[in-house]
Design an enzyme around this catalytic site. Structure first.
Site, PDB file in Angstrom:
ATOM      1  N   ILE A 165     -18.451 -36.696  88.071  1.00 41.25           N
ATOM      2  CA  ILE A 165     -18.311 -36.251  86.675  1.00 41.25           C
ATOM      3  C   ILE A 165     -17.977 -34.752  86.617  1.00 41.25           C
ATOM      4  CG2 ILE A 165     -19.525 -35.964  84.470  1.00 41.25           C
ATOM      5  CD1 ILE A 165     -21.031 -38.600  85.140  1.00 41.25           C
ATOM      6  N   THR A 241     -25.096 -32.999  79.570  1.00 41.10           N
ATOM      7  CA  THR A 241     -24.861 -34.442  79.414  1.00 41.10           C
ATOM      8  C   THR A 241     -25.400 -35.175  80.649  1.00 41.10           C
ATOM      9  OG1 THR A 241     -22.639 -34.220  80.340  1.00 41.10           O
ATOM     10  CG2 THR A 241     -22.799 -34.236  77.935  1.00 41.10           C
ATOM     11  N   ARG A 243     -29.179 -34.874  82.635  1.00 45.27           N
ATOM     12  CA  ARG A 243     -30.541 -35.353  82.449  1.00 45.27           C
ATOM     13  C   ARG A 243     -31.358 -34.270  81.749  1.00 45.27           C
ATOM     14  NH1 ARG A 243     -28.845 -39.655  82.865  1.00 45.27           N
ATOM     15  NH2 ARG A 243     -29.445 -41.374  84.233  1.00 45.27           N
ATOM     16  N   ASP A 267     -26.740 -33.869  75.040  1.00 44.67           N
ATOM     17  CA  ASP A 267     -26.679 -35.327  74.897  1.00 44.67           C
ATOM     18  C   ASP A 267     -27.940 -35.959  75.474  1.00 44.67           C
ATOM     19  OD1 ASP A 267     -25.302 -37.731  74.145  1.00 44.67           O
ATOM     20  OD2 ASP A 267     -24.992 -38.127  76.283  1.00 44.67           O
ATOM     21  N   HIS A 304     -27.793 -39.442  73.919  1.00 48.58           N
ATOM     22  CA  HIS A 304     -27.400 -39.955  75.238  1.00 48.58           C
ATOM     23  C   HIS A 304     -26.279 -40.999  75.120  1.00 48.58           C
ATOM     24  CE1 HIS A 304     -29.083 -40.371  79.574  1.00 48.58           C
ATOM     25  NE2 HIS A 304     -27.768 -40.495  79.561  1.00 48.58           N
ATOM     26  N   ALA A 306     -22.874 -40.048  75.944  1.00 46.82           N
ATOM     27  CA  ALA A 306     -21.647 -39.606  76.623  1.00 46.82           C
ATOM     28  C   ALA A 306     -21.020 -40.712  77.468  1.00 46.82           C
ATOM     29  CB  ALA A 306     -21.942 -38.383  77.488  1.00 46.82           C
TER      30      ALA A 306
HETATM   31  C1  COI Z   1     -26.380 -43.069  83.501  1.00 48.95           C
HETATM   32  O1  COI Z   1     -25.589 -43.986  83.766  1.00 48.95           O
HETATM   33  O2  COI Z   1     -27.062 -42.530  84.379  1.00 48.95           O
HETATM   34  C2  COI Z   1     -26.485 -42.602  82.122  1.00 48.95           C
HETATM   35  O3  COI Z   1     -26.878 -41.485  81.926  1.00 48.95           O
HETATM   36  C3  COI Z   1     -26.198 -43.568  81.005  1.00 48.95           C
HETATM   37  C4  COI Z   1     -27.346 -44.487  80.802  1.00 48.95           C
HETATM   38  C5  COI Z   1     -28.546 -43.796  80.281  1.00 48.95           C
HETATM   39  C6  COI Z   1     -27.044 -45.638  79.887  1.00 48.95           C
END
Ligand code: COI
Length: 338
Positions: A165, A241, A243, A267, A304, A306
């Protein structure tokens, strides 16, 4: 007929928790039939009161619900051998407990563009004061005073974490022409084409905007805190975006109130799990920090989201089911965590 029954009986059985009808169901139907998997569907989260639904299944598919040692112990008693999370992050799973019980854990991958582009949208919104512009326009306040933006391309952007990302954010930002700095535990050749790797200290000192793209663990928990925030440029913009636990929320709020942090777009926030993806509009919000953060004119908070594109949801379902199949076949599983 007998033969068919034998095949049916040997089908891999996976219990899917937090199953969503409106966006995941179609993918679960199509992919499970393509892979020859039997699904047990549970719309609820995996908890001590729902986990019994996994009885008879060798794997469970989950999203973000914390899987603590007690719940993992229950899975072990139910002879479940694998936890497959439909998320990239796996910080909600007690990996030590999983190891101790010999339970495999896998995560998912999905196209990084969804999160990367959402991040860039938040960067633009924060630097152009879009929250205030939209709130004012909504009440027909079309005045200019107090909503002057920053010229985006002139801002030096610091990217913390250059996995898939972070790299995509850097590549897409290269089109805007911003000076780009990067900090990561492992450096990527792709990121080096557009960004200069520097120490964390230098990134904090030089960046006008800092964006976080690292998974969270004990080593970087609260990496943005009361010691690191004063090292940043005054008026810095923070975007997260990744944690929530990467940022000490109290220190962030102090930074915003003192003006050290000029704007933030979040986010993710700490302790979001009981809130996000639920309709709470008629409830008393049980997260004071979220209420305070949302009240600041220069802070954008989104729940959350994104990751949330059609391609990502399909990829999440596919990775989660396919990795159970690979483990069952004893094949190499690219999503294996434990
Ligand atoms: C992840 O895939 O780690 C995310 O942050 C998205 C999820 C919380 C649905």
């Amino acid at each position: 007929m007998k033969e068919l029954k034998a095949v049916e009986a040997s089908k891999l059985k996976i219990c899917v928790f937090n199953y969503r009808e409106f966006d995941e169901a179609r993918h679960f139907r199509e992919i499970s039939s393509e892979l020859g998997i039997e699904l047990v569907i549970c719309r609820e989260a995996p908890t001590l009161s729902t986990i019994h639904l996994a009885k008879g299944c060798s794997c469970i598919s989950i999203i973000t619900t914390p899987m603590d040692a007690e719940l993992i112990g229950e899975l072990h008693r139910l002879n479940v051998t694998m936890i497959s999370t439909r998320t990239v992050g796996f910080d909600h799973i007690d990996l030590k407990a999983a190891r101790e019980h010999g339970i495999r854990v896998s995560n998912a991958t999905y196209a990084p563009e969804g999160v990367a582009d959402y991040t860039i949208m938040l960067m633009l919104m924060a630097s152009r004061q879009m929250k205030r512009i939209m709130e004012r326009a909504h009440i027909q306040d079309f005045s200019l005073d107090g909503i002057q933006g920053k010229d985006f391309a002139r801002m030096t952007i610091g990217v913390i974490g250059t996995g898939r990302i972070g790299q995509t954010v850097i590549r897409h930002l290269s089109g805007f022409g911003n000076p780009l700095l990067a900090y990561s535990l492992s450096e990527s050749e792709e990121a080096k084409r557009y960004a200069r790797y520097v120490s964390l200290e230098e990134l904090l000192r030089q960046s006008d905007l800092i964006t976080l793209h690292a998974p969270v663990d004990e080593s970087n928990y609260h990496m943005i805190n009361a010691d690191t925030i004063p090292k940043m440029k005054r008026g810095v913009i923070l975007v997260n975006t990744a944690r929530g636990a990467l940022i000490d929320t109290k220190a962030l709020m102090d930074g915003i109130e003192s003006g050290q942090i000029g704007a933030a777009a979040l986010d993710v926030i700490e302790d979001e799990i009981s809130l996000y993806y639920h309709d709470l509009k008629s409830k008393v919000l049980s997260h004071r920090d979220l209420a305070v953060l949302r009240s600041y004119p220069n802070v954008i908070v989104t729940p959350h989201m994104a990751f949330y594109t059609n391609q990502s949801v399909q990829d999440m379902v596919y990775a989660s089911l396919k990795s159970c199949v690979l483990e069952a076949e004893g094949a190499e599983n690219p999503w294996r965590v434990v």
